[in-house]
Design a protein around this motif. Sequence first.
Motif, PDB file in Angstrom:
ATOM      1  N   GLU A  62       0.847  -1.088  -0.132  1.00 41.36           N
ATOM      2  CA  GLU A  62       0.124   0.175  -0.329  1.00 41.36           C
ATOM      3  C   GLU A  62       0.922   1.216   0.157  1.00 41.36           C
ATOM      4  OE1 GLU A  62      -2.902  -0.176   3.178  1.00 41.36           O
ATOM      5  OE2 GLU A  62      -3.772  -1.768   2.331  1.00 41.36           O
ATOM      6  N   LYS A  63       1.901   1.249  -0.850  1.00 43.19           N
ATOM      7  CA  LYS A  63       2.607   2.513  -1.128  1.00 43.19           C
ATOM      8  C   LYS A  63       2.547   2.793  -2.485  1.00 43.19           C
ATOM      9  CE  LYS A  63       4.475   2.404   2.930  1.00 43.19           C
ATOM     10  NZ  LYS A  63       4.207   3.632   4.107  1.00 43.19           N
ATOM     11  N   SER A  64       1.703   3.682  -2.944  1.00 40.20           N
ATOM     12  CA  SER A  64       1.634   4.242  -4.311  1.00 40.20           C
ATOM     13  C   SER A  64       2.337   5.422  -4.916  1.00 40.20           C
ATOM     14  CB  SER A  64       0.153   4.383  -4.662  1.00 40.20           C
ATOM     15  OG  SER A  64      -0.372   5.527  -3.804  1.00 40.20           O
ATOM     16  N   ARG A  65       3.693   5.479  -4.169  1.00 40.53           N
ATOM     17  CA  ARG A  65       4.479   6.422  -4.389  1.00 40.53           C
ATOM     18  C   ARG A  65       5.708   5.801  -5.405  1.00 40.53           C
ATOM     19  NH1 ARG A  65       4.518   6.788   1.275  1.00 40.53           N
ATOM     20  NH2 ARG A  65       6.366   6.173   1.328  1.00 40.53           N
ATOM     21  N   ILE A  66       6.207   6.882  -6.147  1.00 37.99           N
ATOM     22  CA  ILE A  66       7.490   6.258  -7.017  1.00 37.99           C
ATOM     23  C   ILE A  66       8.807   6.045  -6.275  1.00 37.99           C
ATOM     24  CG2 ILE A  66       7.757   8.834  -7.600  1.00 37.99           C
ATOM     25  CD1 ILE A  66       8.348   5.557  -9.869  1.00 37.99           C
ATOM     26  N   SER A  67       8.905   6.706  -5.179  1.00 35.96           N
ATOM     27  CA  SER A  67      10.085   6.562  -4.439  1.00 35.96           C
ATOM     28  C   SER A  67       9.830   5.048  -3.988  1.00 35.96           C
ATOM     29  CB  SER A  67      10.085   7.481  -3.173  1.00 35.96           C
ATOM     30  OG  SER A  67       8.857   7.385  -2.407  1.00 35.96           O
ATOM     31  N   ALA A  68       8.851   4.396  -3.611  1.00 32.80           N
ATOM     32  CA  ALA A  68       8.702   3.069  -3.048  1.00 32.80           C
ATOM     33  C   ALA A  68       9.201   2.249  -4.214  1.00 32.80           C
ATOM     34  CB  ALA A  68       7.207   2.761  -2.793  1.00 32.80           C
ATOM     35  N   VAL A  69       8.614   2.318  -5.470  1.00 33.31           N
ATOM     36  CA  VAL A  69       9.101   1.636  -6.466  1.00 33.31           C
ATOM     37  C   VAL A  69      10.637   1.708  -6.893  1.00 33.31           C
ATOM     38  CG1 VAL A  69       8.747   1.037  -9.233  1.00 33.31           C
ATOM     39  CG2 VAL A  69       6.812   1.849  -7.478  1.00 33.31           C
ATOM     40  N   GLU A  70      11.117   2.810  -6.831  1.00 34.42           N
ATOM     41  CA  GLU A  70      12.594   2.797  -7.087  1.00 34.42           C
ATOM     42  C   GLU A  70      13.472   2.409  -5.833  1.00 34.42           C
ATOM     43  OE1 GLU A  70      12.451   7.081  -9.312  1.00 34.42           O
ATOM     44  OE2 GLU A  70      12.868   7.169  -7.024  1.00 34.42           O
TER      45      GLU A  70
END
Length: 528
Positions: free
Chosen positions: A474-482
């Motif tokens: 439940e982390k819909s941030r681009i930083s989480a993906v990176e």
Amino acid sequence: MQTDVQRRAQLILQGRLNNTDIADLTNCSRSTVRLWRQRLNDLGATEEDVLELDELELRKLITPDFFSRTHTFDEPDWERILYESVNRGVQVKTLFNEYLEKAPKNARLMSMTTFYRTLKSHASKNNVTISFEYEPGEMIQADFVGRKTAKQPILLDEDGNERNYEIFCAISAKSQKIYVLVISSQTKLPVLQAFISMLEYFGGSPVLVVIDNFKAAVAKTRRNEKPAELTPEFQELSDHYQFGLKPTRARKPKDKALVENAVRIVQNDILAPLRDRRFFTLAELNAAVSDRLNVLNDRPLTKGSGESRNQAFEQIDAVGYRPLPERRYEPGQWFIRMRVGKDYHVHVQGNRYSVPAKLANVQVNAKLTTTSVHIFHQGRAIATHIRDEGTGKQITNPDHMPEAHRHVSQERLSGIKAMVREIGPNAERLVDQHFRSNKNPKATAKMAIRLRAAAAEYPCSRVDAACLRALEVEKSRISAVENILAAGLDQLHPPTVSPMHLPSPEENIRGAEYFASLLSQRKEEGDV
């Protein structure tokens, strides 16, 4: 897929075909080919130079001047030539060399092809047959074996019912090596697969492949002087493997006499010995056919030096074959002369795919494979999309859009999701969740741009897996993906949660029945 103009220039520069064959394969006259050959020689052009040009650029480079000139050949005594060939068994090549030696000076001499063709026309008038010599790698002839159920094995389905099938047969002209493959039908995809398997079996591409007029390959049959028209799928196949695909005249089996004889051999030596066997899959039937085929090609020929077909192919025929390209041909369905809309999208199989905006309102060709859609204009690929299995969808590559349109689309969810569609479905889900939770189109558009940048650094499969991992936590941030990509967490298997096991009821656990009996007992005793 190449156009006739591009194909004509490439075949001339390859130098493997004469003017007549190139004219038949590119729908023009021999004089046009001759003038093109002269023009290309004057320019000093190479095959690599031609491949970089589209049709319009090539036409601007080569504009041959046409002159109407009438010439007459110096002709030999055809009656004597026929007598020497038929009655005395002299080879046609020897007779052609004698014709060149005896011809007067300054006479216009026939080429070998014209000599052969003229001799063949005279022979047909006299009802005699000509034997031609073939060069190594010059020709493969291909056809289908007629279905004769009494002499062929039976293929059964799961319910025990008899299934229909087709038998593809090909022969290399110089060595007489034969190839056989059983396929499900004569529709385009199975026949294309059969041709690819044939070329891989022979280990290269010949100069010409002569075929019958089966519908999968021939759109319009050859009539008189009008050449046949190939289907787009088979025209692309011949361009990919760089051989000429030449259909015979309708109802003229002598045009492919070698494969007609090979069909008879296959019927008697391969299929007839299997006539009492029953098969349940094509793979099982092809395995049995392959065993018989190996025996046939290894068997010494009764005529000549006693070599087998395999030995003759390896020693004298294989050297003439062109090596196969590194990339295997991908079969697909072609859609020809489709008009691009004003919104720079074209309809292909129920969906709309984008092309560069400058090509709006032009005609294009599209190739649809199992995984992708390729769009071509004037013989050059202009767009490639991942195929969408749904219908009524619009697939847009943001790079195809004008700058103003791109800015407008980034304010809409559909446009932002289109930016990451090629990455994968989880990337679209992540963008969708970010858009709905933040309600800020510009922020979501920036996120999509950073996802595309990550896809340029990592494989799309990894970026899509990282988006799935971010959705799970439940982390819909681009930083989480990176961060997930940097740590390699996208390559780990997701944790598995063991199901909860409830304890089974034991005998000493009191339930509803116990308390009901206790209440009944107290009523009897008068305590209640």
